[in-house]
Design a protein around this motif. Structure first.
Motif, short mmCIF file in Angstrom:
data_model
loop_
_atom_site.label_atom_id
_atom_site.label_comp_id
_atom_site.label_asym_id
_atom_site.label_seq_id
_atom_site.Cartn_x
_atom_site.Cartn_y
_atom_site.Cartn_z
N HIS A 34 0.84 -1.20 0.00
CA HIS A 34 0.00 0.00 0.00
C HIS A 34 0.88 1.25 0.00
CE1 HIS A 34 0.42 1.02 4.27
NE2 HIS A 34 0.37 -0.27 4.50
N GLU A 35 0.22 2.42 -0.06
CA GLU A 35 0.96 3.64 -0.38
C GLU A 35 1.82 4.18 0.76
OE1 GLU A 35 -2.14 3.54 0.48
OE2 GLU A 35 -2.93 5.42 1.22
N VAL A 36 1.53 3.79 2.02
CA VAL A 36 2.21 4.47 3.13
C VAL A 36 3.59 3.87 3.44
CG1 VAL A 36 2.04 5.15 5.55
CG2 VAL A 36 0.01 5.16 4.13
N THR A 37 3.70 2.56 3.36
CA THR A 37 4.96 1.93 3.79
C THR A 37 5.83 1.50 2.62
OG1 THR A 37 3.80 -0.16 3.96
CG2 THR A 37 4.04 1.10 5.99
N SER A 38 5.46 1.91 1.39
CA SER A 38 6.24 1.43 0.24
C SER A 38 7.10 2.46 -0.50
CB SER A 38 5.31 0.74 -0.76
OG SER A 38 4.42 1.69 -1.34
N PRO A 39 6.81 3.78 -0.43
CA PRO A 39 7.58 4.69 -1.29
C PRO A 39 9.09 4.60 -1.07
CG PRO A 39 5.99 5.93 0.06
CD PRO A 39 5.79 4.49 0.35
N GLN A 40 9.50 4.50 0.21
CA GLN A 40 10.94 4.45 0.50
C GLN A 40 11.55 3.15 -0.01
OE1 GLN A 40 8.52 5.22 2.69
NE2 GLN A 40 9.03 7.13 3.72
N ALA A 41 10.75 2.09 -0.06
CA ALA A 41 11.26 0.81 -0.54
C ALA A 41 11.50 0.85 -2.05
CB ALA A 41 10.27 -0.30 -0.19
N PHE A 42 10.54 1.39 -2.79
CA PHE A 42 10.73 1.51 -4.24
C PHE A 42 11.89 2.45 -4.56
CE2 PHE A 42 6.21 0.07 -4.37
CZ PHE A 42 6.37 -0.99 -5.24
N GLU A 43 11.99 3.52 -3.76
CA GLU A 43 13.08 4.47 -3.95
C GLU A 43 14.43 3.76 -3.74
OE1 GLU A 43 12.30 7.24 -5.23
OE2 GLU A 43 14.44 7.78 -5.34
N GLY A 44 14.46 2.90 -2.72
CA GLY A 44 15.68 2.13 -2.44
C GLY A 44 16.05 1.24 -3.62
N LEU A 45 15.06 0.60 -4.24
CA LEU A 45 15.33 -0.24 -5.40
C LEU A 45 15.95 0.58 -6.52
CD1 LEU A 45 12.14 -2.45 -6.02
CD2 LEU A 45 14.24 -3.10 -4.85
N ARG A 46 15.32 1.71 -6.77
CA ARG A 46 15.81 2.58 -7.85
C ARG A 46 17.26 3.00 -7.61
NH1 ARG A 46 11.06 5.38 -7.43
NH2 ARG A 46 9.66 4.55 -9.00
N MET A 47 17.53 3.38 -6.35
CA MET A 47 18.88 3.87 -6.04
C MET A 47 19.92 2.78 -6.22
SD MET A 47 17.91 6.62 -3.12
CE MET A 47 18.94 5.86 -1.91
N ALA A 48 19.51 1.53 -5.96
CA ALA A 48 20.47 0.42 -6.08
C ALA A 48 20.41 -0.21 -7.47
CB ALA A 48 20.16 -0.62 -5.01
N GLY A 49 19.55 0.34 -8.34
CA GLY A 49 19.43 -0.22 -9.68
C GLY A 49 18.85 -1.63 -9.68
N ARG A 50 17.96 -1.92 -8.71
CA ARG A 50 17.34 -3.24 -8.65
C ARG A 50 15.90 -3.19 -9.17
NH1 ARG A 50 19.72 -3.61 -2.62
NH2 ARG A 50 21.71 -4.58 -3.13
N GLY A 51 15.41 -4.36 -9.60
CA GLY A 51 14.03 -4.44 -10.06
C GLY A 51 13.19 -5.21 -9.06
N VAL A 52 11.89 -5.43 -9.40
CA VAL A 52 11.04 -6.29 -8.57
C VAL A 52 11.21 -7.71 -9.10
CG1 VAL A 52 8.66 -6.83 -7.93
CG2 VAL A 52 9.41 -4.44 -8.07
#
Ligand code: SF4
Lengths: 468, 201
Positions: A34-52
């Motif tokens: 959901h929207e509250v606990t995920s933005p920082q997680a997706f941002e972390g993926l982007r910063m590390a160049g990782r995908g889902v």
């Protein structure tokens, strides 16, 4: 083969790797977002160049922030921050290609209601979500628990979690419930008995005749609050009711796969001689309709009781109870049924399902919300709302003077426009009565939908069994 | 992540039981999409009044505790929501360790991901440490993760238990996603086997 609990069986089927010290890498079958606990997680993926790693096992829906009033597509209804969070989820869902139910989709709703409704949650699965009430999904015999945002990122990137196994706890509710007693009364009474830390370190399996007798909706209510009892997860072994509920849901297996799944699902129960680290037994007939009087979910009493004296507790609880009564504006000895309410909230992932709304309709049909009480009903998903309208429940609610809302978390946590004013008192079907949970200085009494409905029509906490 | 080895700091006493994550960081501050900057709102509803003025009675507002790095708290600390904003707010304020008789499960795990050490001690020890914390800024408590000890300002030392893997990660500041990524082969193998056995998942 040594006997196993249901928890042991699901755990063993998901261990990718085990270290010498018992730390395991556990495979995750479903990841709800959901929207509250995920933005920082997706941002972390982007910063590390990782995908889902497994986008087809990842399901997202906005629920905590969304307004629940008509016309909510209008961005003016949301604060800037809320808009940014929902927009971030829209963007992340698209960019990473995960399943998504946006605000304007009829399937949108509270993540823990949407998962089962769409057939994402199935027996024997591991299910996680960045939300503590993920325990709800345990009603299907799925090992389901809440995780933090770092773990959300870990699951997105690897589809696994680093975990150590919890201990096994059995909570047995024997025999039959008395009339007027519901799943909510069971789960609150268990917490009242074990305390909010009683389940810490355990996974609870609920069993016994009274649990078997519950509908799937009721079982979800019970498991939902396993976390309030401190447990990592709550579980109920799947049975015919479970399979019946799942069959035909959009993401449930079909045809030959259904048969294959059933073969495994039918093995998902605790063996007779399995080992339990802790056992709690409660007689179904001893459970009364209950309410909370304080600011912890363990502050539970039968509605026929009075506000307790803080001195009757021991240890740190004396101060906590004193503080709670002060916060709640209550005096020891006061009859619980004399407590007047300003607001009534019916909804949340604990009690926002169709059966809950039917229970409310049964109580309020032909009656009216008491003078000066603000009462709202917030269905747990767009589909629950549609069904309630089809069954004529919405009409009953509106005629009785309830606000009939769109789906979302709403006043369960007041992160959206639905909030209590300071010192306003609310009869609520949600799961937490913490200070400020439903609004700054707001006062929450937890109870079942039928009890909240009764409070709405009388204007004070009420024993639903006495309501003619 | 920052490494945690030894810590010598001021400990603030917070003798309430059941301190929940709503108290640690109320929901209105969860609307951020960043991890930083939450320290000013740590314990917001106890720390400030409605107008945003500091409540002088709240422990972290007292001059002696404004620089506290350790919290000594009552039973069942961190219960409630899974919000990692709670340890983010603690870390952003400067808290590096929390000592209690018990912690809620999710909060406990979240601490380790953010360089915070949650320490479980029996009630008698927490009582001693609480007394020590009440001495204020002159009393520094020492925590040695390698040796697994807490030492009071009087030099009394207590040992604590910590999960070896979590200790290793904290001591070395390791990010567990990176560690798990190294096991991708094992995950691939498991996934192939599981999807043959349970193709409906
Ligand atoms: S309804 Fe309440 S408890 Fe459930 S997910 Fe939403 S905020 Fe959390």
């Amino acid at each position: 083969m040594s006997p196993k609990t249901l928890y042991d069986k699901i755990w063993d089927a998901h261990v990718v790797q085990e270290d010498e010290d018992g730390t395991c890498l556990l495979y995750i079958d479903r990841h709800l977002v959901h929207e509250v606990t995920s933005p920082q997680a997706f941002e972390g993926l982007r910063m590390a160049g990782r995908g889902v790693r497994a986008p087809d096992k990842t399901i997202a829906v906005p629920d905590h922030n969304v307004p629940t009033t008509e016309g909510r597509e209008d961005p003016a209804q949301m604060t800037e921050d809320s808009r940014i969070q929902v927009a971030a989820l829209d963007k992340n869902a698209k960019e990473f290609g995960i399943h998504y139910y946006p605000v304007d989709d009829v399937r949108q709703g509270i993540v823990h209601i949407v998962g089962p409704e769409q057939g994402w949650t199935l027996p024997g699965m591991t299910v996680v979500c960045g939300d503590s009430h993920t325990a709800t999904h345990g009603a299907f015999g799925a090992l389901a628990h809440g995780i933090g945002t770092s773990e959300v990122e870990h699951v997105l990137a690897t589809q696994t979690l680093i975990q150590k196994k919890s201990k096994n706890m059995k909570v047995e509710i024997t025999g039959k419930l008395r009339p007027g007693v519901t799943a909510k009364d069971i789960t609150l009474s268990v917490i009242g008995k074990t305390g909010t830390a009683g389940g810490t370190g355990y996974v609870i399996e609920y069993c016994g005749e009274a649990i078997r007798d519950l509908s799937m909706e009721g079982r979800m209510t019970v498991c939902n609050m396993a976390i309030e009892g401190g447990a990592r997860a709550g579980l109920i072994a799947p049975d015919e009711k479970t399979f019946e509920y799942i069959k035909g849901r959009p993401h449930a297996p079909k045809g030959a796969q259904w048969e294959q799944a059933m073969e495994w699902w039918k093995t998902l129960y605790s063996d007779d001689d399995a080992h339990w680290d802790k056992v709690v037994t409660i007689k179904g007939e001893d459970i009364a309709p209950v309410v909370t009087w304080g600011t912890s979910p363990e502050d539970v009493l039968p509605i026929t009781d009075v506000v307790p004296d803080p001195e009757s507790f021991s240890g740190g609880k004396v101060d906590a109870a004193r503080r709670a009564l002060d916060y709640m504006g209550l005096t020891p000895g006061q009859k619980l049924t004399d407590i007047k309410v300003d607001a009534v909230f019916i909804g949340s992932c604990t009690n926002g399902r169709i059966e809950d709304l039917r229970a409310v309709a049964d109580v309020v049909k032909g009656k009216h919300v008491a003078e000066g009480v603000r009462a709202m009903i917030v269905p747990g998903s767009g589909l629950v709302r549609a069904q309630a309208e089809e069954e004529g429940l919405a009409e009953i609610f509106q005629e009785a003077g309830f606000e009939w809302r769109l789906a979302g978390c709403s006043m369960c946590l007041a992160m959206n426009p639905d909030q209590l004013a300071p010192e306003e008192r609310c009869a609520s079907t949600s799961n937490r009565n913490f200070e400020g949970r439903q609004g700054y200085k707001g006062r929450t009494h937890l109870m079942s939908p039928a009890m909240a409905a009764a409070a709405a029509v009388t204007g004070h906490l009420t024993d639903v069994r006495e309501l003619a | 992540m920052e490494k945690f080895e030894k810590l010598s700091g001021i400990a603030a006493p917070l003798p309430l039981v059941n301190i929940d994550t709503d108290m640690i960081i109320p929901k209105q501050f969860l609307k951020t999409i960043k991890r930083s900057g939450l320290g000013v709102n740590l314990f917001d509803e106890m720390r400030y009044d409605r107008e945003g003025n500091e409540n002088p009675d709240f422990v972290l507002n007292k001059p002696a505790y404004r620089e506290a790095q350790i919290l000594v708290a009552g039973d069942n600390f961190g219960c409630g929501s899974s919000r990692e904003h709670a340890p983010w707010a603690l870390a952003d304020f400067g808290i590096k360790a929390v000592i209690s008789t018990s912690f809620a499960d999710i909060f406990f795990n979240n601490c380790f991901k953010n360089g915070i050490l949650p320490i479980v001690m029996p009630q008698e020890v927490v009582d001693v440490l609480m007394k020590d914390a009440e001495k204020g800024a002159n009393a520094r408590m020492e925590i040695d993760l390698e040796a697994q000890t807490v030492t009071t300002s009087d030099g009394e030392t207590f040992s604590f238990e910590v999960d070896p893997f979590k200790k290793h990660c904290l001591l070395n500041g390791l990010d567990d996603i990176g560690l798990t990524m190294e096991k991708v082969g094992a995950i691939d193998t498991f996934e192939a086997k599981a999807s043959a056995a349970r193709p409906w998942v």
